[in-house]
Design an enzyme around this catalytic site. Structure first.
Site, mmCIF file in Angstrom:
data_model
loop_
_atom_site.group_PDB
_atom_site.id
_atom_site.type_symbol
_atom_site.label_atom_id
_atom_site.label_comp_id
_atom_site.label_asym_id
_atom_site.label_seq_id
_atom_site.Cartn_x
_atom_site.Cartn_y
_atom_site.Cartn_z
ATOM 1 C CB THR A 181 -57.528 14.405 34.562
ATOM 2 O OG1 THR A 181 -58.944 14.233 34.607
ATOM 3 C CG2 THR A 181 -57.132 15.660 35.313
ATOM 4 C CB SER A 184 -64.337 19.842 31.847
ATOM 5 O OG SER A 184 -64.204 18.608 32.529
ATOM 6 C CB THR A 185 -60.517 16.189 31.676
ATOM 7 O OG1 THR A 185 -59.340 16.823 32.178
ATOM 8 C CG2 THR A 185 -60.147 14.830 31.100
ATOM 9 C CG ASN A 186 -65.180 15.336 32.744
ATOM 10 O OD1 ASN A 186 -64.112 14.722 32.802
ATOM 11 N ND2 ASN A 186 -65.888 15.615 33.819
ATOM 12 C CB THR A 191 -65.832 -24.391 -1.162
ATOM 13 O OG1 THR A 191 -66.170 -25.661 -1.717
ATOM 14 C CG2 THR A 191 -66.144 -23.303 -2.179
ATOM 15 C CB SER A 209 -31.792 -17.944 10.415
ATOM 16 O OG SER A 209 -32.453 -18.927 11.213
ATOM 17 C CE LYS A 264 -39.285 -22.305 4.662
ATOM 18 N NZ LYS A 264 -40.140 -21.189 5.062
ATOM 19 C CD GLU A 293 -44.898 -15.248 6.944
ATOM 20 O OE1 GLU A 293 -44.835 -16.428 6.567
ATOM 21 O OE2 GLU A 293 -43.889 -14.585 7.284
#
Length: 475
Positions: free
Chosen positions: A101, A140-142, A187, A319, A324, A331
């Site tokens: 709403t 309506s919001t609904n 596996t 850091s 590296k 990731e």
């Protein structure tokens, strides 16, 4: 009232609304009541609600229920919002009162205030355009929020499809590029029979393709719109021609292929279609996360891991450790996929938690579906452009590992039996000697048969290595 504020009133009383705000008193109450996440509504959630308001104004102008100049002003205000001219005025936290709403009223108030300005009026006076009586007419919001969720998700589907089609095609191209390269299969993260690097990447492309097709199929159910259901799905206060006209105008405004829902009560009660679509996004995330996890395993090293592929370097990896380089993009994609899985859990629980004629948990359903689509689309695009297209095979290491696989003894099994093959595999590991060399040394097979039986390329295709002749009894 100071120059910085205007006084507005709702059924709960008066509030001081910022004078320059296009939103009004009900939106301000929502801001005060729900200072939860600090997040603003996602743009597709705003856009879809504005589409609905614009279509409603056009519908009511056609039926004559709304005065033409009022309808036109609402349409003009909606067009300004859709052009991203008023983004700062959509301010309700995604975690808000049930059903949405507050979001619906935020849009109603912004459009009413801007429409009044276009007609020469002032913000906060709501003359001649009222947020409830005119912008929200027969709605309506609904019924608008369930319709919003469908439209918003469908609007973001083409971008999701393009992103994952691009990823699929890039993976398939790597499959073709790497088809000549035989590698060690694994596996349980243990030695297994050889496979071609190209076969792995082709399979990745197939997984993405199947997951994307499932999402596209599930999205088709979102095309059924319950707009016109009004408060409880029955259509009270709604003209009989309204649902069909709304569908026609929404098609025109959005360019989406949507349909008039056959049962507006069902479409209001159930969030099943949204939950099913969200589940396919989770499925897409599951396959995607598995793929990038595989890339992280294959790039492991370079000196102390398997180092089978090279990923493009996108940033320094540490850091503290000079030189590296980490698999940063995969990731990131893993984290996106974990978030999508969590979003789907929220959608599932919220979808179950409807009662009787309405599910009041729709704001969090909308937010999580749209967030999932947004971050999956971006992650797939970045992964394609910054990682997959630049993957290189480390052929010397691939060849090194496949020759050392203890599983190559499997190819001997049809010729010497399971027990003898298992013994050779164990002894090969114990002595640190290649299966091929051990077979030659111990004369397990005739010299002329060894290379045929231990042909690595042939092991990656259906068939019996070295042929089925001379098989052991029961082999």
């Amino acid at each position: 009232m100071s120059a910085q504020f205007r006084t507005e009133k709702d059924p709960l009383g008066e509030l001081q609304v910022p004078a320059d705000a296009l939103y009004g008193v009900q939106t301000l109450r929502a801001r005060q009541n729900f200072p939860i996440s600090g997040l603003k509504p996602l743009w597709p959630f705003v856009q879809a609600q504005v589409w609905i308001k614009k279509a409603a104004a056009m519908t009511h102008k056609e039926t004559g229920r709304l005065e033409a100049r009022v309808a036109d002003a609402i349409v003009s205000a909606a067009d300004e919002v859709l052009a991203r001219r008023h983004d700062e005025h959509f301010v309700v936290d995604p975690y808000q009162a049930g059903a949405g709403t507050s979001h619906n009223m935020n849009v109603n108030e912004v459009l009413a205030n801007r429409a009044n300005e276009l007609l020469g009026g002032k913000r906060g006076e709501y003359k001649p355009v009222h947020p409830n009586d005119h912008v929200n007419m027969a709605q309506s919001t609904n019924d608008t929020i369930p319709t919003n969720i469908r439209l918003a998700a469908l609007s973001q589907l083409p971008a999701l499809q393009r992103a994952f089609e691009g990823l699929r095609d890039a993976l398939a191209e790597k499959g073709r590029q790497f088809d000549h390269i035989v590698k060690a299969g694994r596996t349980h993260l243990q030695d297994a029979m050889p496979i071609r690097l190209g076969q792995e990447f082709t399979a990745y492309a197939g997984s993405i393709d199947r997951a994307l097709r499932r999402a596209t199929q599930a999205a088709d159910y979102l095309r059924d719109l319950g707009i016109g259901g009004s408060a409880v799905g029955t259509g009270v206060t709604v003209e009989a021609e309204y649902p069909a006209l709304m569908n026609r105008y929404l098609k025109e405004i959005t360019g989406l292929d949507v349909r008039v829902g056959e049962d507006r009560i069902q479409l209001m009660q159930s969030m099943g279609d949204a939950a099913a679509f969200s589940a396919t996004l989770r499925g897409l995330a599951i396959d995607l996360s598995k793929i990038v996890s595989d890339l992280r395993l294959m790039v492991m090293g370079p000196r102390t891991g398997i180092d089978e592929i090279k990923l493009p370097a996108v940033q320094p990896g540490s850091s503290i450790m000079p030189g590296k380089i980490n698999p940063s993009i995969p990731e990131m994609v893993n984290q996106v996929c974990f978030q999508v899985m969590g979003c789907d859990t929220t959608v599932a629980i919220a979808s179950e938690h409807g009662q009787l004629e309405l599910n009041v948990m729709m704001p969090v359903i909308a937010h999580n579906i749209l967030l999932s689509m947004q971050i999956l689309t971006s992650a797939a695009t970045v992964l394609t452009d910054k990682t997959v297209k630049g993957i290189e095979a480390n052929e010397p290491m691939l060849a090194y590992w496949v020759e050392r696989s203890a599983a190559l003894a499997t190819a001997l099994m049809p010729h010497i039996g399971y027990a003898k093959a298992a013994e050779i595999s164990k002894q090969s590991v114990k002595e640190g000697i290649l299966i091929r060399d051990m077979v030659k040394r111990d004369k397990v097979l005739p010299d002329e048969q060894i290379d045929e039986v231990l042909d690595l390329r042939k092991m990656t295709e259906i068939g019996v290595p070295g042929g089925a002749h001379g098989m052991v009894a029961g082999g």
